[in-house]
Design an enzyme around this catalytic site. Structure first.
Site, PDB file in Angstrom:
ATOM      1  N   HIS A 123       0.867  -1.185   0.000  1.00  0.00           N
ATOM      2  CA  HIS A 123       0.000   0.000   0.000  1.00  0.00           C
ATOM      3  C   HIS A 123       0.902   1.232   0.000  1.00  0.00           C
ATOM      4  O   HIS A 123       1.998   1.200   0.564  1.00  0.00           O
ATOM      5  CB  HIS A 123      -0.835  -0.057   1.284  1.00  0.00           C
ATOM      6  CG  HIS A 123      -1.904   0.987   1.391  1.00  0.00           C
ATOM      7  ND1 HIS A 123      -1.640   2.296   1.742  1.00  0.00           N
ATOM      8  CD2 HIS A 123      -3.244   0.920   1.230  1.00  0.00           C
ATOM      9  CE1 HIS A 123      -2.771   2.970   1.785  1.00  0.00           C
ATOM     10  NE2 HIS A 123      -3.766   2.164   1.474  1.00  0.00           N
ATOM     11  N   ASP A 203       3.107  -4.012   8.152  1.00  0.00           N
ATOM     12  CA  ASP A 203       1.840  -3.319   7.951  1.00  0.00           C
ATOM     13  C   ASP A 203       0.739  -4.356   8.183  1.00  0.00           C
ATOM     14  O   ASP A 203       0.508  -5.222   7.333  1.00  0.00           O
ATOM     15  CB  ASP A 203       1.807  -2.765   6.521  1.00  0.00           C
ATOM     16  CG  ASP A 203       0.462  -2.159   6.158  1.00  0.00           C
ATOM     17  OD1 ASP A 203      -0.499  -2.316   6.928  1.00  0.00           O
ATOM     18  OD2 ASP A 203       0.381  -1.552   5.080  1.00  0.00           O
ATOM     19  N   GLN A 206      -4.558  -4.944   7.283  1.00  0.00           N
ATOM     20  CA  GLN A 206      -5.595  -5.864   6.779  1.00  0.00           C
ATOM     21  C   GLN A 206      -5.643  -7.181   7.550  1.00  0.00           C
ATOM     22  O   GLN A 206      -6.435  -8.054   7.209  1.00  0.00           O
ATOM     23  CB  GLN A 206      -5.339  -6.168   5.294  1.00  0.00           C
ATOM     24  CG  GLN A 206      -5.481  -4.966   4.369  1.00  0.00           C
ATOM     25  CD  GLN A 206      -6.917  -4.489   4.235  1.00  0.00           C
ATOM     26  OE1 GLN A 206      -7.872  -5.195   4.547  1.00  0.00           O
ATOM     27  NE2 GLN A 206      -7.076  -3.260   3.770  1.00  0.00           N
ATOM     28  N   LYS A 229     -10.392  -0.472  10.620  1.00  0.00           N
ATOM     29  CA  LYS A 229     -10.556  -1.681   9.792  1.00  0.00           C
ATOM     30  C   LYS A 229     -10.854  -2.907  10.649  1.00  0.00           C
ATOM     31  O   LYS A 229     -10.937  -4.024  10.135  1.00  0.00           O
ATOM     32  CB  LYS A 229      -9.286  -1.928   8.976  1.00  0.00           C
ATOM     33  CG  LYS A 229      -9.028  -0.861   7.905  1.00  0.00           C
ATOM     34  CD  LYS A 229      -7.811  -1.204   7.109  1.00  0.00           C
ATOM     35  CE  LYS A 229      -7.227  -0.025   6.376  1.00  0.00           C
ATOM     36  NZ  LYS A 229      -7.915   0.316   5.137  1.00  0.00           N
ATOM     37  N   CYS A 369      -4.639   2.381  -3.725  1.00  0.00           N
ATOM     38  CA  CYS A 369      -3.358   2.871  -3.174  1.00  0.00           C
ATOM     39  C   CYS A 369      -2.236   1.886  -3.470  1.00  0.00           C
ATOM     40  O   CYS A 369      -1.384   1.618  -2.612  1.00  0.00           O
ATOM     41  CB  CYS A 369      -3.459   3.157  -1.678  1.00  0.00           C
ATOM     42  SG  CYS A 369      -4.590   4.474  -1.283  1.00  0.00           S
TER      43      CYS A 369
HETATM   44  N1  PMP Z   1      -1.846  -0.502   4.617  1.00  0.00           N
HETATM   45  C1  PMP Z   1      -2.809  -1.281   4.108  1.00  0.00           C
HETATM   46  C2  PMP Z   1      -2.471  -2.685   3.686  1.00  0.00           C
HETATM   47  C3  PMP Z   1      -4.102  -0.791   3.989  1.00  0.00           C
HETATM   48  O1  PMP Z   1      -5.062  -1.561   3.480  1.00  0.00           O
HETATM   49  C4  PMP Z   1      -4.377   0.538   4.414  1.00  0.00           C
HETATM   50  C5  PMP Z   1      -5.760   1.119   4.286  1.00  0.00           C
HETATM   51  N2  PMP Z   1      -6.349   0.924   3.037  1.00  0.00           N
HETATM   52  C6  PMP Z   1      -3.335   1.296   4.954  1.00  0.00           C
HETATM   53  C7  PMP Z   1      -2.085   0.745   5.034  1.00  0.00           C
HETATM   54  C8  PMP Z   1      -3.559   2.692   5.429  1.00  0.00           C
HETATM   55  O2  PMP Z   1      -4.391   2.701   6.541  1.00  0.00           O
HETATM   56  P1  PMP Z   1      -4.946   4.069   7.125  1.00  0.00           P
HETATM   57  O3  PMP Z   1      -5.548   4.806   5.964  1.00  0.00           O
HETATM   58  O4  PMP Z   1      -5.972   3.650   8.126  1.00  0.00           O
HETATM   59  O5  PMP Z   1      -3.803   4.805   7.716  1.00  0.00           O
END
Ligand code: PMP
Length: 412
Positions: A123, A203, A206, A229, A369
């Site tokens: 991401h 990270d 998910q 999430k 993203c």
């Molecule tokens: N890493 C991953 C794998 C994600 O899916 C997301 C959210 N789509 C993020 C980072 C970023 O999370 P946040 O927008 O809550 O900071």
């Protein structure tokens, strides 16, 4: 005993509504999950009864707020099996958590000639901060390749061994890809990184709300996640850091609440976690995130993972049968998390999402993203259906019907 998943739906008030004349089917859990009544009640209860600033007051409300805030920290430490609640830092979410490590750790430790390693399927939140940190230090950012024309082969483990040289100072990787659904062997990644002395950053955006997660068993140095999430509120997240590393780390932000002594000449820092939590924190969010941990653990994250797998297996089977569909990520349901990303020949993902919305179904369409990954796979966008504990096989049938309608429209 497995929870009754239909009873679980009753815990989520938002699910009981019509969208465009149809009962809502919420399949955008990869973006954010819905909130159970207990989490909503925790937020309301805090503001109705306990609202006060933490760590600074001696009055009853401040003591109550502080106890609840620190209680949530201890609860979350247990949720990820951190050895010490002081290893749990409250942040705004995954993005901020990773940026803190990239700035604080990166600034202190990276120098020209060093290598930061990540993967080709991160991401942007676990990619751009490392680009910035490497650029600032004169270090190089390298990528573990993703195998397969559809990204179905996962990370190239042989290439990882080649890339993990002693020049690698940090290895940052996702636990579960938000686009492919790939589940990385994170404990194995940490073991290999440790062998060359590299610090590890995971990270877990998910994964942490979808399956059991134990930072000590994984053996990571840092781990980031977002409350929203995993049934918690927005605006709250966590950076887990191993105590020995946090103790050596300078704060990224400075101000009230994180200092021991301030003179006109300078200041000294408190230990973790306060050192990394300058200013008034998101007290209500932290407390409600603790409640979300209770909610998920009462159901059992192993059972939630099994439910995700059951749903994604059904979805893979039914979606694969649609003509002109290209599903990216692992081929088998059992090998992926509870999400499916796909492209339809000749239909843009935004059209798929718009048509599905007419049928009351919430999907996500775009690059998720993951722009470099999309480019690598020769795509500009995909549609993603992502499942969680309140989704049902009947909802997948509704999705399939809607996708058939879309295909028929565009074929005609
Ligand atoms: N890493 C991953 C794998 C994600 O899916 C997301 C959210 N789509 C993020 C980072 C970023 O999370 P946040 O927008 O809550 O900071």
């Amino acid at each position: 005993m497995s929870p009754s998943w239909n009873n679980v739906r009753a815990d989520f008030p938002i699910l009981h509504q019509q969208v465009n004349g149809h009962p809502l089917v919420y399949l955008d859990n990869g973006a954010t999950s819905q909130k159970p009544r207990s989490v909503i009640d925790a937020l309301v209860r805090y503001y109705e009864r306990d609202n006060s600033n933490v760590h600074r007051g001696l009055h009853a409300l401040s003591t109550r707020a502080t106890d609840a805030y620190e209680g949530a920290r201890a609860r979350i430490a247990k949720f990820i099996n951190a050895a010490d609640p002081a290893e749990v830092l409250f942040t705004r979410g995954t993005t901020e958590s990773i940026n803190i490590v990239a700035r604080s750790w990166g600034h202190a430790h990276l120098k020209p000639g060093d290598v930061v390693l990540t993967t080709e399927f991160e991401h942007h939140s676990n990619l751009v901060p490392w680009q910035q940190a490497a650029k600032a230090a004169g270090a190089t950012l390298k990528y573990v390749p993703l195998l397969g024309a559809d990204g179905e082969g996962g990370p190239d483990l042989a290439a990882l061994d080649q890339l993990l040289t002693p020049q690698v100072k940090l290895f940052a990787f996702t636990h579960i890809s938000n686009t492919l659904g790939t589940i990385n062997p994170v404990a194995e990644f940490c073991r290999r990184a440790r062998a060359v002395g590299a610090v590890t950053v995971i990270d877990a955006a998910q994964s942490v709300g979808h399956r059991p997660l134990d930072v000590q068993q994984i053996g990571c140095d840092f781990l980031a996640f977002s409350g929203h999430k995993m049934c918690g509120p927005t605006g709250i997240g966590v950076l887990y850091g191993r105590r020995a590393l946090l103790d050596q780390l300078a704060p990224d932000e400075t101000g009230g609440g994180m200092v021991v002594q301030v003179t006109y000449e300078g200041a000294t820092w408190k230990p973790a976690p306060e050192r990394f939590e300058a200013g008034t924190p998101n007290v209500a969010g932290a407390i409600a995130l603790g409640t979300a941990c209770d909610y998920l653990d009462n159901l059992g994250r192993d059972k939630i993972a099994a439910h995700d797998t059951a749903l994604v297996t059904i979805a893979m089977e039914k979606l694969s049968a649609l003509p002109g569909i290209r599903i990216i990520g692992p081929k088998k349901g059992a090998e992926r998390s509870g999400m499916v990303s796909f492209a339809f020949e000749g239909v843009h993902a935004h059209d798929v999402v718009t048509f599905a919305d007419e049928d009351g179904i919430a999907l996500r369409g775009g690059h998720h993203c993951n722009q470099p990954l999309m480019r690598k796979l020769g795509l500009t966008s995909t549609t993603r259906a992502s499942f969680y504990l309140y989704n049902t096989p009947e909802e997948i049938d509704r999705l399939v019907k809607s996708l058939q309608r879309i295909q028929k429209f565009f074929a005609g």
